[in-house]
Design an enzyme around this catalytic site. Structure first.
Site, PDB file in Angstrom:
ATOM      1  N   ASP A 132      81.722  12.237 101.409  1.00  0.00           N
ATOM      2  CA  ASP A 132      80.470  12.743 101.980  1.00  0.00           C
ATOM      3  C   ASP A 132      79.357  11.699 102.007  1.00  0.00           C
ATOM      4  O   ASP A 132      78.231  11.947 101.567  1.00  0.00           O
ATOM      5  CB  ASP A 132      79.993  13.997 101.242  1.00  0.00           C
ATOM      6  CG  ASP A 132      79.259  14.946 102.203  1.00  0.00           C
ATOM      7  OD1 ASP A 132      79.722  15.088 103.349  1.00  0.00           O
ATOM      8  OD2 ASP A 132      78.246  15.539 101.815  1.00  0.00           O
ATOM      9  N   HIS A 183      77.138  19.039  99.188  1.00  0.00           N
ATOM     10  CA  HIS A 183      77.235  17.584  99.206  1.00  0.00           C
ATOM     11  C   HIS A 183      78.136  17.067  98.076  1.00  0.00           C
ATOM     12  O   HIS A 183      78.872  16.096  98.250  1.00  0.00           O
ATOM     13  CB  HIS A 183      75.829  16.992  99.081  1.00  0.00           C
ATOM     14  CG  HIS A 183      75.793  15.509  99.036  1.00  0.00           C
ATOM     15  ND1 HIS A 183      76.377  14.713 100.006  1.00  0.00           N
ATOM     16  CD2 HIS A 183      75.235  14.652  98.124  1.00  0.00           C
ATOM     17  CE1 HIS A 183      76.175  13.434  99.705  1.00  0.00           C
ATOM     18  NE2 HIS A 183      75.488  13.375  98.574  1.00  0.00           N
ATOM     19  N   SER A 212      78.992   9.615  97.757  1.00  0.00           N
ATOM     20  CA  SER A 212      77.634   9.310  98.187  1.00  0.00           C
ATOM     21  C   SER A 212      77.289   7.848  97.883  1.00  0.00           C
ATOM     22  O   SER A 212      77.940   6.946  98.401  1.00  0.00           O
ATOM     23  CB  SER A 212      76.666  10.297  97.528  1.00  0.00           C
ATOM     24  OG  SER A 212      75.448  10.356  98.215  1.00  0.00           O
TER      25      SER A 212
END
Length: 405
Positions: A181, A349, A156
């Protein structure tokens, strides 16, 4: 509305109905687990997953900054791990243990500035440029002018910082880059809803166990084992709270100060301070970093990220929790063979936390040799490593997904 925005909204919906055979309706209450099935939400120490911990000092114009790193392994290429926004290096704990058991390599998991146990002179500066320089400075402080072969892996926000680090050539021995991700298009779309998501989180927790339980039941981290070590790096004790007696004396001191004010202005400010202190007394843990206050840097982390990633002149890998997260530039780049991409189904996530043991050997054995240098990496792959399927099925939609930076 992007997939990440949908997942944030869906994550705030009421919990799912009980599965068939679960013993009837929840009727607004939590389902009771049978004897022997109570889940353990107690925290576990980092030392169960990493071999050592070190505080790396970095000199700069404003003085000395100290960056916390957790390490494992003594030989082979270095996997330098960068966490997402609000998380810490401990989010890589279970992932690290799984990799070290299969591949001969060195792990360095870094607490980025204002996160975890890292202490810097200017914690408010969370620009992509500054954090990328931090990564390069830590590598230089640890290894000098001759660093070993390094692969940057970021989740991220950490994935975005890894790309900025690579594109600025701040790690001279960089052999590969992996983003987990994070996609520019999805991230930029989700930023409009991020403040609402952050406001929906608890501001305080009664205990570490309470924080760990929330992280699992909210879907932020689906893997309880990882949550028990990871959440320790995300929350801290409220400042000024050392014991119930100490809290009480602080509250009383505030009351006495307020009594000296004019009688007409007494009520609002006094009640606010009393309420704040009572909240801290009853809920002594809070987030280490207030992500809502970092909003001015979000655009700089993610805007232009796809083209920056594609332009990095090193082998690249993109790991996603779902194909719906891919944006136009990356779709074209992937079709042109500019990077490898793998979809890891049935993960949230926090891909590296949710299913580290199931997928990590597949990731390392099937992706790393062509990603870095096949002669170098194959030398370090442990013979007992198992190759997982190369083409996982598309990931279905999961209503309990949560978004985070």
């Amino acid at each position: 509305m992007s997939a990440l925005e949908k997942s944030m909204h869906l994550g705030r919906l009421p919990s799912r109905p009980p599965l068939p055979g679960s013993g009837g309706s929840q009727s607004g209450a939590k389902m009771r687990m049978g004897p022997g099935r109570k889940r353990d939400f107690s925290p576990v120490p980092w030392s169960q997953y990493f071999e050592s911990m070190e505080d790396v000092e970095v000199e700069n114009e404003t003085g000395k900054d100290t960056f916390r790193v957790y390490k494992s392994g003594s030989e082979g290429p270095v996997l330098l791990l960068l966490h997402g926004g609000g998380h810490s290096a401990l989010s890589w704990a279970v992932f690290t243990a799984a990799i070290i058991s299969r591949v001969q390599c060195r792990i360095v998991a870094l607490d980025l500035r204002s996160h975890g146990e890292t202490k810097v002179k200017n914690p408010e500066d969370l620009s992509a440029e500054t954090m990328a320089k931090d990564v390069g400075n830590v590598v230089e402080a640890m290894y000098g002018d001759l660093p070993p072969p390094i692969m940057l892996i970021g989740h991220s926000m950490g994935g975005a910082i890894a790309v900025h680090t690579a594109s600025s050539n701040l790690v001279p021995s960089l052999l590969g880059l992996c983003m987990i991700d994070v996609v520019e298009g999805t991230a930029m779309d989700a930023l409009n809803s991020m403040q609402n998501f952050l406001r929906g989180r608890p501001k305080t927790f009664k205990s570490l166990e309470n924080a760990i339980e929330w992280s699992v039941k909210s879907g932020q981290i689906r893997n309880l084992e990882s949550a028990r070590v990871s959440m320790v790096g995300q929350v801290k004790q409220c400042e000024g709270i050392t014991s119930p007696e100490g809290s009480k004396s602080i509250v009383e001191g505030i009351i006495e100060e307020e009594e000296e004010d004019e009688e007409g202005s007494e009520s609002i400010s006094k009640r606010k301070k009393e309420d704040d202190m009572e909240t801290k007394k009853d809920h002594p843990y809070t987030w280490r970093i207030e992500l809502a206050k970092t909003e001015k840097y979000w655009d700089g982390w993610f805007r232009g990220l796809s083209n920056l990633f594609l332009s990095c002149p090193i082998p690249k890998l993109l790991l996603l929790a779902g194909v719906d997260r891919l944006d136009k530039d990356l779709t074209i780049g992937q079709m042109q063979g500019k990077f490898q991409m793998q979809v890891l189904p049935q993960c949230g996530h926090a891909v590296h936390e949710d299913a580290p043991d199931k997928r990590v050997s597949w990731l390392l054995v099937t992706c790393c040799p062509p990603l870095l240098n096949i002669e170098l990496c194959c030398k370090y792959v442990a013979p007992e490593a198992t190759v997982m399927p190369l083409s996982p099925p598309p990931r279905p939609a999961w209503p309990c997904d949560t978004g985070s930076l």
